[in-house]
Design a protein around this motif. Sequence first.
Motif: not given
Length: 112
Positions: A65-73
């Motif tokens: 499991q990782i953490v990602g920013v998913v609301n960048f274009p």
Amino acid sequence: MDTITWQDFTAVELRVGTVLTVKDFPQARNPAYIITVDFGKEIGIRKTSAQITALYDKDELLGRQIVGVVNFPAKQVGPVRSEFLLTGFYTDDREVVIAVPERPVPNGAKLL
């Protein structure tokens, strides 16, 4: 350091996902992988490129499991359409240590 409002922070969608595939990215200028991650039903499956080859083998990333920013274009990185930002921390040698949850959580869980 600039300060931000609570609203600024809550606008960033930091979500947990599970790594499904990791492939070499030979066209990248710097050594990188192409990583596919399942962010759960709401977000879905997304792909990105990440320069984390110095500290991580492909096999050790699978299922993690990782953490990602998913609301960048989405951003085109050579032939890869990067659909999220894999988060991490730089070491003194400028290598990236990926940010991970301390315990398993559901895919798509939002960092509070």
